[in-house]
Design a protein around this motif. Structure first.
Motif, mmCIF file in Angstrom:
data_model
loop_
_atom_site.group_PDB
_atom_site.id
_atom_site.type_symbol
_atom_site.label_atom_id
_atom_site.label_comp_id
_atom_site.label_asym_id
_atom_site.label_seq_id
_atom_site.Cartn_x
_atom_site.Cartn_y
_atom_site.Cartn_z
ATOM 1 N N UNK A 192 90.032 -95.582 -0.479
ATOM 2 C CA UNK A 192 89.457 -96.045 -1.741
ATOM 3 C C UNK A 192 89.048 -97.498 -1.588
ATOM 4 N N UNK A 193 87.856 -97.839 -2.044
ATOM 5 C CA UNK A 193 87.360 -99.197 -1.878
ATOM 6 C C UNK A 193 87.094 -99.884 -3.201
ATOM 7 N N UNK A 194 87.342 -101.186 -3.250
ATOM 8 C CA UNK A 194 87.133 -101.971 -4.461
ATOM 9 C C UNK A 194 85.643 -102.259 -4.666
ATOM 10 N N UNK A 239 90.479 -106.434 -15.687
ATOM 11 C CA UNK A 239 89.312 -107.256 -15.357
ATOM 12 C C UNK A 239 89.056 -107.421 -13.867
ATOM 13 N N UNK A 240 89.990 -106.985 -13.028
ATOM 14 C CA UNK A 240 89.860 -107.201 -11.590
ATOM 15 C C UNK A 240 89.289 -105.965 -10.904
ATOM 16 N N UNK A 241 88.807 -106.154 -9.698
ATOM 17 C CA UNK A 241 88.316 -105.046 -8.888
ATOM 18 C C UNK A 241 89.490 -104.488 -8.099
ATOM 19 N N UNK A 242 89.734 -103.194 -8.215
ATOM 20 C CA UNK A 242 90.901 -102.602 -7.577
ATOM 21 C C UNK A 242 90.512 -101.393 -6.735
ATOM 22 N N UNK A 243 91.309 -101.146 -5.713
ATOM 23 C CA UNK A 243 91.183 -99.913 -4.943
ATOM 24 C C UNK A 243 92.312 -98.955 -5.302
#
Length: 510
Positions: free
Chosen positions: A365-367, A474-478
């Motif tokens: 999984x990629x952010x 609010x953050x980019x997550x994987x």
């Protein structure tokens, strides 16, 4: 006008249920109304579909497919977007009872859309379907303006609510062998070490039990007399008077009757797409509403395990799942996972074929590179199947995203090569397949127009209105965001409790 209830909660999924449970535990005399547009599910309230018999699971699926309710799943999947794989595994483990937002969206030049974006309809929301993975966010996945100790305490409480089991140590048997192989390939300086996935499921001695929304609700309906969960009830709009949320217009979807319910506090936890829809329909339209939409990318394949990892060489303990995880790190903004079918806790309907048992799912999984332009937009003139503002998703990939996906593909191949033999080329899942849609009602440290709510999930500019769900992240997550979502809802619910207590105190003094 006096309030009919203390708290009105829109949505019965994990976030809404966390609000209800937290408020009810703290204030057993509170009047809490939770509304859910979907139907009741037979059996134990909020039970996970993986805990059901095949017959119960089929019934739950048929009930909860929204506009496709009553249709066989393969019929509902017959007209889907190119690139979307209605495989047995995906359908059986992730998609029972979900329905697509728009599997054939109109795309502007440069857009890829989210053709597999799906929703849940039914009491318990997505919490009766989810995969139960509960990793803690790592490094830049964490929210920078929430103090680390506060967030860690919230995550710990969320683990308690969800019944999370966190495998410790180096594992045993096949799990240990898999972890050793993957760690040798992917561990390195500055990277979060390879370990095992924390999951909200447990072995009870006879079978594996998955935590559904009921694990969060607990015995709330028995201990809080003023709690009511009302199914088949749609929140058409939040009522705002003089900048204060005072209730909502609720429609009984069985009769079409619309009732105004007054509330001291309103909480909207519909999901990452429908929460901004409810706010839009209510005339609450801050600049960031619906924007910064993101989900993690997913690249998957299978590896045929080499002889040294042949499951028949090991004693398989059904109590030890052993899902090996390569956690997110800023230096490698993605998360990898390896799960042999022989250790899978999921009922995938694959039988006991030895050749299948030697397969392992390899998934990364990629952010996402978060962009303001990626958004769910709503129409002022067109409506969806229940008469709410029609959605249109705008979604594209940046050059950074393409580089992330390329690295994910390479990592799937690397993992497969040390595990055994890659059985098929890695494939990028159609957009929306993750079911984790974030950023659409994102929180922010200040009201600068770039966020929808504050760190306590209070909507900027509207008093007594809270939101919840994956959309606030609010953050980019994987990583799977469910644990974070429940933790944030718990923090916000405690804020509601504190405010209700102040009201009680003021009322008593008067």
């Amino acid at each position: 006008m006096s309030a009919d209830v203390d708290v009105l909660i829109v949505g019965s999924g994990p976030a809404g249920s966390t609000y209800a449970r937290t408020i009810g535990d703290a204030l057993p005399d509170a009047r809490i109304l939770m509304v859910e547009m979907g139907p009741e599910i037979p059996g134990v309230r909020g039970n996970h579909t993986q805990n059901m018999t095949d017959e119960e699971r089929a019934a739950a699926q048929m009930l909860t497919q929204g506009p496709d309710a009553g249709r066989e799943r393969m019929q509902a999947l017959a007209d889907i977007a190119e690139g979307f794989d209605p495989s047995v595994e995906f359908r059986q483990t992730i998609l029972p009872g979900l329905f697509f937002v728009d599997p054939r969206p109109e795309l502007a030049p440069g857009e890829v859309g989210l053709p597999a974006a799906s929703m849940a309809s039914g009491v318990g929301g997505m919490g009766i379907h989810w995969g139960t993975s509960t990793p803690r966010p790592e490094q830049s996945e964490r929210i920078p303006f929430i103090p680390a100790d506060e967030m860690d305490a919230a995550l710990t409480h969320a683990e308690h609510l969800l019944g999370v089991e966190k495998p410790e140590g180096l594992g045993e048997g096949l799990s240990a062998a898999l972890r050793t192989v993957i760690a040798h390939e992917f561990d390195g300086p500055g990277l979060t070490p390879v370990g095992f996935m924390a999951s909200a499921n447990r072995h009870d001695g006879a079978a594996r039990v998955f935590s559904g929304t009921g694990a969060i609700l607990g015995d709330l309906e028995a201990t809080v007399p003023g709690f009511e969960l009302r199914p088949r009830t749609l929140a058409r709009r939040v009522i705002v008077e003089d900048g204060v949320a005072v209730g909502a217009d609720l429609e009984d979807l069985e009769t079409g009757a619309v009732t105004e319910v007054r509330a001291s506090y309103v909480v909207v936890c519909a999901d990452g797409l429908r929460t901004p829809q409810v706010l839009f329909a209510s005339g609450i339209r801050p600049p960031a509403l619906g924007h910064h939409l993101n989900e993690h990318f997913q690249v998957t394949s299978f590896a045929y395990l080499k002889d040294e990892l042949d499951p028949t060489r090991f004693v398989i303990d059904p109590a030890k799942v052993g899902y090996v995880v390569v956690p997110f790190s800023d230096a490698r903004p993605m998360q990898g996972g390896t799960l042999p079918l022989a250790l899978s806790p999921y009922n995938m309907g694959l039988g006991d074929d030895p050749s299948l048992q030697r397969l392992a799912v390899v998934v990364w999984y990629g952010a996402k590179d978060i962009q303001f332009a990626d958004a769910v937009e709503f129409s002022d003139t067109e409506t969806d199947w229940v008469g709410m503002p029609k959605m249109r998703i705008r979604y594209a990939r940046t050059a950074k995203d393409e580089a992330t996906i390329a690295e994910m593909v390479a990592n799937v191949k690397r993992a497969a090569s040390v595990l055994g033999t890659l059985t098929e080329e890695p494939s990028l899942a159609a957009g929306g397949s993750s079911l984790h849609y974030q950023g659409t009602v994102r929180m922010g440290a200040t009201d600068d127009g770039a966020s929808v709510c504050d760190p306590q999930l209070r909507v900027w500019g509207v008093e007594n209105l809270y939101v919840g769900g994956n959309g606030v992240i609010p953050t980019s997550t994987a990583a799977n965001p469910t644990l974070t979502t429940v933790a944030l809802a718990w923090r916000a619910a405690n804020d509601v409790v504190a405010r209700l207590r102040v009201r009680e105190s003021v009322g008593a003094e008067r």
